[in-house]
Write an enzyme that holds these catalytic residues in place. Structure first.
Site, PDB file in Angstrom:
ATOM      1  N   ARG A 127     -41.747   9.470 -57.705  1.00  0.00           N
ATOM      2  CA  ARG A 127     -40.663   8.531 -57.307  1.00  0.00           C
ATOM      3  C   ARG A 127     -39.271   9.032 -57.684  1.00  0.00           C
ATOM      4  NH1 ARG A 127     -44.585   4.457 -58.747  1.00  0.00           N
ATOM      5  NH2 ARG A 127     -45.351   3.541 -56.823  1.00  0.00           N
ATOM      6  N   LYS A 149     -27.698  14.986 -49.516  1.00  0.00           N
ATOM      7  CA  LYS A 149     -28.603  14.920 -48.370  1.00  0.00           C
ATOM      8  C   LYS A 149     -29.737  15.913 -48.595  1.00  0.00           C
ATOM      9  CE  LYS A 149     -25.725  13.415 -44.531  1.00  0.00           C
ATOM     10  NZ  LYS A 149     -25.132  13.807 -43.240  1.00  0.00           N
ATOM     11  N   GLU A 191     -18.527  26.442 -41.775  1.00  0.00           N
ATOM     12  CA  GLU A 191     -18.421  25.142 -42.455  1.00  0.00           C
ATOM     13  C   GLU A 191     -17.078  25.038 -43.198  1.00  0.00           C
ATOM     14  OE1 GLU A 191     -20.348  22.644 -41.948  1.00  0.00           O
ATOM     15  OE2 GLU A 191     -22.288  23.443 -41.352  1.00  0.00           O
ATOM     16  N   LYS A 233     -15.393  18.208 -49.626  1.00  0.00           N
ATOM     17  CA  LYS A 233     -16.693  17.537 -49.454  1.00  0.00           C
ATOM     18  C   LYS A 233     -16.850  16.429 -50.488  1.00  0.00           C
ATOM     19  CE  LYS A 233     -21.131  17.374 -48.018  1.00  0.00           C
ATOM     20  NZ  LYS A 233     -22.294  17.959 -47.418  1.00  0.00           N
ATOM     21  N   GLU A 243     -22.965   7.807 -45.360  1.00  0.00           N
ATOM     22  CA  GLU A 243     -22.562   8.074 -43.965  1.00  0.00           C
ATOM     23  C   GLU A 243     -22.508   6.816 -43.088  1.00  0.00           C
ATOM     24  OE1 GLU A 243     -23.932  11.910 -42.407  1.00  0.00           O
ATOM     25  OE2 GLU A 243     -23.955  10.999 -40.425  1.00  0.00           O
ATOM     26  N   ARG A 247     -17.986   9.751 -43.654  1.00  0.00           N
ATOM     27  CA  ARG A 247     -18.803  10.968 -43.829  1.00  0.00           C
ATOM     28  C   ARG A 247     -19.178  11.611 -42.497  1.00  0.00           C
ATOM     29  NH1 ARG A 247     -23.473  12.196 -48.349  1.00  0.00           N
ATOM     30  NH2 ARG A 247     -23.944  14.291 -47.626  1.00  0.00           N
ATOM     31  N   ASN A 251     -19.721  15.932 -39.613  1.00  0.00           N
ATOM     32  CA  ASN A 251     -20.513  16.336 -38.440  1.00  0.00           C
ATOM     33  C   ASN A 251     -19.629  16.878 -37.327  1.00  0.00           C
ATOM     34  OD1 ASN A 251     -23.177  15.573 -39.322  1.00  0.00           O
ATOM     35  ND2 ASN A 251     -22.396  13.479 -39.272  1.00  0.00           N
ATOM     36  N   HIS A 254     -20.933  19.201 -34.614  1.00  0.00           N
ATOM     37  CA  HIS A 254     -22.390  19.155 -34.726  1.00  0.00           C
ATOM     38  C   HIS A 254     -23.061  18.457 -33.537  1.00  0.00           C
ATOM     39  CE1 HIS A 254     -21.524  20.541 -38.723  1.00  0.00           C
ATOM     40  NE2 HIS A 254     -22.761  20.462 -39.135  1.00  0.00           N
ATOM     41  N   HIS A 258     -25.804  20.890 -33.132  1.00  0.00           N
ATOM     42  CA  HIS A 258     -27.213  20.646 -33.477  1.00  0.00           C
ATOM     43  C   HIS A 258     -28.109  20.827 -32.258  1.00  0.00           C
ATOM     44  CE1 HIS A 258     -27.064  18.216 -37.508  1.00  0.00           C
ATOM     45  NE2 HIS A 258     -27.198  19.512 -37.695  1.00  0.00           N
ATOM     46  N   HIS A 270     -27.201  27.998 -38.013  1.00  0.00           N
ATOM     47  CA  HIS A 270     -26.516  26.692 -38.008  1.00  0.00           C
ATOM     48  C   HIS A 270     -25.010  26.851 -37.782  1.00  0.00           C
ATOM     49  CE1 HIS A 270     -25.629  22.554 -38.960  1.00  0.00           C
ATOM     50  NE2 HIS A 270     -24.788  22.935 -39.903  1.00  0.00           N
TER      51      HIS A 270
END
Ligand code: GLY
Length: 372
Positions: A127, A149, A191, A233, A243, A247, A251, A254, A258, A270
């Protein structure tokens, strides 16, 4: 955010929403300090290292651990194809077989795949156990290791399953970038370009002016990039950890990025896919009348210096549109884009930071980018 210069080390503290903040330690040659500093941070914790064969070959595991760690899981093959639920299962099975308990600390030494997979394993093991992120690539140091993330790709899409699990500390050791191959190094810098474009025009100007030093991997340039990336960031994820709005600006590039990344079967890295997506987002903003041609030209010029692809090759338009409709920013199956109003400034779009774009503009942009 606090900064504290000690020799070549910069500490940045990232407030992590409702959770406690964590430090990002930035410097050159930090790896050997990590075992001792982790033992001070989490007295009595048992370290379990997740890494991959590239990191072992480059000598980074030995530089960090010496003979110190017996419990190491090496992801094989390295890279995005291993960012799967099966790899996570392999890690947590290995921890359980070795009787690791809630006193575990996972040390994630590697690039984006290692960080995402190890972070997700840490999020669900017993957990949730703590994780120290030690990113060793330009993409992971700029982006994926900070902000909590974690996750894996499904057979259908990127980052389909995952959890928010903030690290207890991040080490950005710029010296590890020296062994990164040139293609990965350049792609990950996209990035950093993204960060400048969405939030910091001065930082974008720094990259325009210092690209030779950046590509030569000069220490001063790498430290400056690391500090600016972590500051940008950190600021974004502190304000919007889950997000819900701001946030989304991370992206940028992206929506198309993506889609072409996954449709290329991950032949595109990427950052390479995001570079194409950034040019697409610039052209969409121009077509909507909200973006300036000058921003597009400056972005293209910096990305060209990085030598990343800026056109879509061998991918048809229809599957791109279909994948974009499944993008997490889509509403009612209609793709939405993060767009710039100016260099360093995103369109807040009423606080949602994602703009719905008419289908004909999306279509024309994909044709212009070369989609078949
Ligand atoms: N990589 C985007 C984010 O962390 O939100």
């Amino acid at each position: 955010m606090e900064r504290n210069m000690e020799g070549t080390t910069v500490n940045v503290t990232v407030p992590a929403g409702a959770q406690a903040s964590y430090e990002v330690r930035i410097g050159s040659g930090l790896l050997g300090r990590i075992p001792g500093e982790t033992a001070e941070l989490l007295p009595g914790a048992r370290p379990f290292v997740v890494t991959d064969a590239n990191l072992e070959k480059a000598g980074h595991l030995a530089a960090m651990a010496g003979d110190g760690f017996e419990d190491v899981y090496s992801i094989d093959p390295p890279g995005e194809s291993s960012k799967t639920i099966e790899t996570v299962e392999g890690i947590i099975d290995a921890m359980e077989q070795k009787r690791f308990g809630r006193d575990t600390v996972v040390l994630a030494l590697g690039g984006g795949t290692v960080g995402d997979v190890a972070g997700f394993a840490a999020a669900i093991y017993k957990r949730g156990v703590p994780c120290v992120q030690i990113p060793t690539t330009t993409v992971a140091q700029a982006d994926s290791a900070i902000g909590g993330k974690t996750g894996v790709d499904s057979k259908l899409s990127k980052n389909a399953y995952g959890a928010f699990h903030n690290p207890v500390r991040v080490y950005v050791d710029c010296a590890t970038l020296r062994t990164l191959d040139d293609r990965d190094y350049r792609a990950g810098l996209v990035e950093s370009v993204k960060h400048g474009m969405i939030m910091d025009a001065e930082y974008f100007g720094y990259m325009e002016a210092h690209m030779d030093g950046i590509l030569a991997r000069d220490d001063a340039a790498l430290l400056h990039l690391a500090e600016r990336n972590c500051a940008i960031k950190g600021r974004v994820v502190a304000e919007d950890p889950k997000e819900k709005g701001l946030r989304r600006i991370l992206n940028y590039g992206h929506t198309i990025g993506h889609a072409v990344e996954s449709l290329s079967g991950y032949a595109l890295l990427h950052g390479e896919a995001v570079a194409i997506g950034i040019v697409g987002a610039c052209r969409v903003a121009e077509a909507l009348g909200s973006g300036a041609a000058e921003v597009t030209a400056r972005a293209k010029a910096v990305l060209e210096k990085l030598g990343v692809p800026l056109r879509i090759e061998g991918i048809a338009k229809e599957p791109i549109l279909d994948t974009m409709r499944r993008d997490k920013k889509s509403v009612g199956g209609r793709a939405r884009f993060v767009l710039l109003k100016n260099m360093g400034e995103t369109d807040p779009a009423g606080g949602g930071y994602a703009v719905e774009v008419p289908a004909d503009i999306v279509d024309a942009t994909l044709s212009e980018l070369g989609a078949g």
